[in-house]
Design a protein around this motif. Structure first.
Motif, PDB file in Angstrom:
ATOM      1  N   MET A   1      28.870 -33.629   0.616  1.00 49.25           N
ATOM      2  CA  MET A   1      28.613 -34.906   1.271  1.00 49.25           C
ATOM      3  C   MET A   1      29.344 -34.938   2.621  1.00 49.25           C
ATOM      4  N   ALA A   2      28.729 -35.553   3.606  1.00 53.52           N
ATOM      5  CA  ALA A   2      29.293 -35.607   4.953  1.00 53.52           C
ATOM      6  C   ALA A   2      30.472 -36.563   4.996  1.00 53.52           C
ATOM      7  N   GLU A   3      31.441 -36.213   5.817  1.00 54.65           N
ATOM      8  CA  GLU A   3      32.592 -37.091   6.018  1.00 54.65           C
ATOM      9  C   GLU A   3      32.219 -38.176   7.011  1.00 54.65           C
ATOM     10  N   ALA A   4      32.691 -39.392   6.763  1.00 63.32           N
ATOM     11  CA  ALA A   4      32.454 -40.501   7.685  1.00 63.32           C
ATOM     12  C   ALA A   4      33.717 -40.756   8.482  1.00 63.32           C
ATOM     13  N   VAL A  21      31.459 -29.243  13.182  1.00 59.04           N
ATOM     14  CA  VAL A  21      29.991 -29.255  13.109  1.00 59.04           C
ATOM     15  C   VAL A  21      29.438 -27.874  13.426  1.00 59.04           C
ATOM     16  N   ALA A  22      30.028 -27.202  14.404  1.00 62.52           N
ATOM     17  CA  ALA A  22      29.579 -25.856  14.768  1.00 62.52           C
ATOM     18  C   ALA A  22      29.755 -24.883  13.604  1.00 62.52           C
ATOM     19  N   ARG A  23      30.711 -25.163  12.728  1.00 61.34           N
ATOM     20  CA  ARG A  23      30.919 -24.318  11.544  1.00 61.34           C
ATOM     21  C   ARG A  23      29.999 -24.713  10.392  1.00 61.34           C
ATOM     22  N   GLY A  24      29.162 -25.747  10.600  1.00 63.91           N
ATOM     23  CA  GLY A  24      28.177 -26.103   9.587  1.00 63.91           C
ATOM     24  C   GLY A  24      28.380 -27.436   8.904  1.00 63.91           C
ATOM     25  N   ILE A  27      28.968 -34.661  10.094  1.00 64.74           N
ATOM     26  CA  ILE A  27      29.888 -35.784  10.253  1.00 64.74           C
ATOM     27  C   ILE A  27      29.075 -37.048  10.489  1.00 64.74           C
ATOM     28  N   ILE A  28      29.416 -38.116   9.771  1.00 64.19           N
ATOM     29  CA  ILE A  28      28.772 -39.413   9.975  1.00 64.19           C
ATOM     30  C   ILE A  28      29.715 -40.274  10.799  1.00 64.19           C
ATOM     31  N   ARG A  38      24.768 -39.467  13.129  1.00 69.01           N
ATOM     32  CA  ARG A  38      25.086 -38.253  12.387  1.00 69.01           C
ATOM     33  C   ARG A  38      25.284 -37.112  13.375  1.00 69.01           C
ATOM     34  N   LEU A  39      26.397 -36.415  13.243  1.00 69.66           N
ATOM     35  CA  LEU A  39      26.614 -35.178  13.987  1.00 69.66           C
ATOM     36  C   LEU A  39      26.277 -34.048  13.034  1.00 69.66           C
ATOM     37  N   SER A  40      25.333 -33.236  13.412  1.00 68.78           N
ATOM     38  CA  SER A  40      24.943 -32.110  12.558  1.00 68.78           C
ATOM     39  C   SER A  40      24.732 -30.884  13.432  1.00 68.78           C
TER      40      SER A  40
END
Length: 78
Positions: A1-4, A21-24, A27-28, A38-40
């Motif tokens: 699950m993404a961290e907020a 994010v660059a490592r995969g 982030i919300i 969302r940062l993806s």
């Protein structure tokens, strides 16, 4: 699950968030506890060109007749 993370933390730690994010990771970003962005990781999408079979006749590139140019001029003037 993404961290907020909240907006302030995102602004303060943007560089480190982008590294994660660059490592995969995903982030919300939340405002007042509600997710707003969302940062993806960026993934390139290659789309093939020429997916429509078409032929453009050489006449397409010829100048338009004066009557048609006048009609377009009137249409654009309105």
């Amino acid at each position: 699950m993404a961290e907020a993370v909240n907006v302030h933390a995102a602004k303060t730690h943007l560089s480190s968030l982008l590294e994660r994010v660059a490592r995969g990771e995903e982030i919300i970003i939340a405002r007042a506890g509600k997710p707003v962005a969302r940062l993806s990781p960026y993934t390139r999408v290659d789309r093939p060109l020429g997916f429509v079979q078409a032929h453009i006749d050489d006449s397409f590139f010829e100048p338009l007749p004066d009557e048609e140019l006048d009609a377009w001029g009137k249409c654009l003037a309105n």
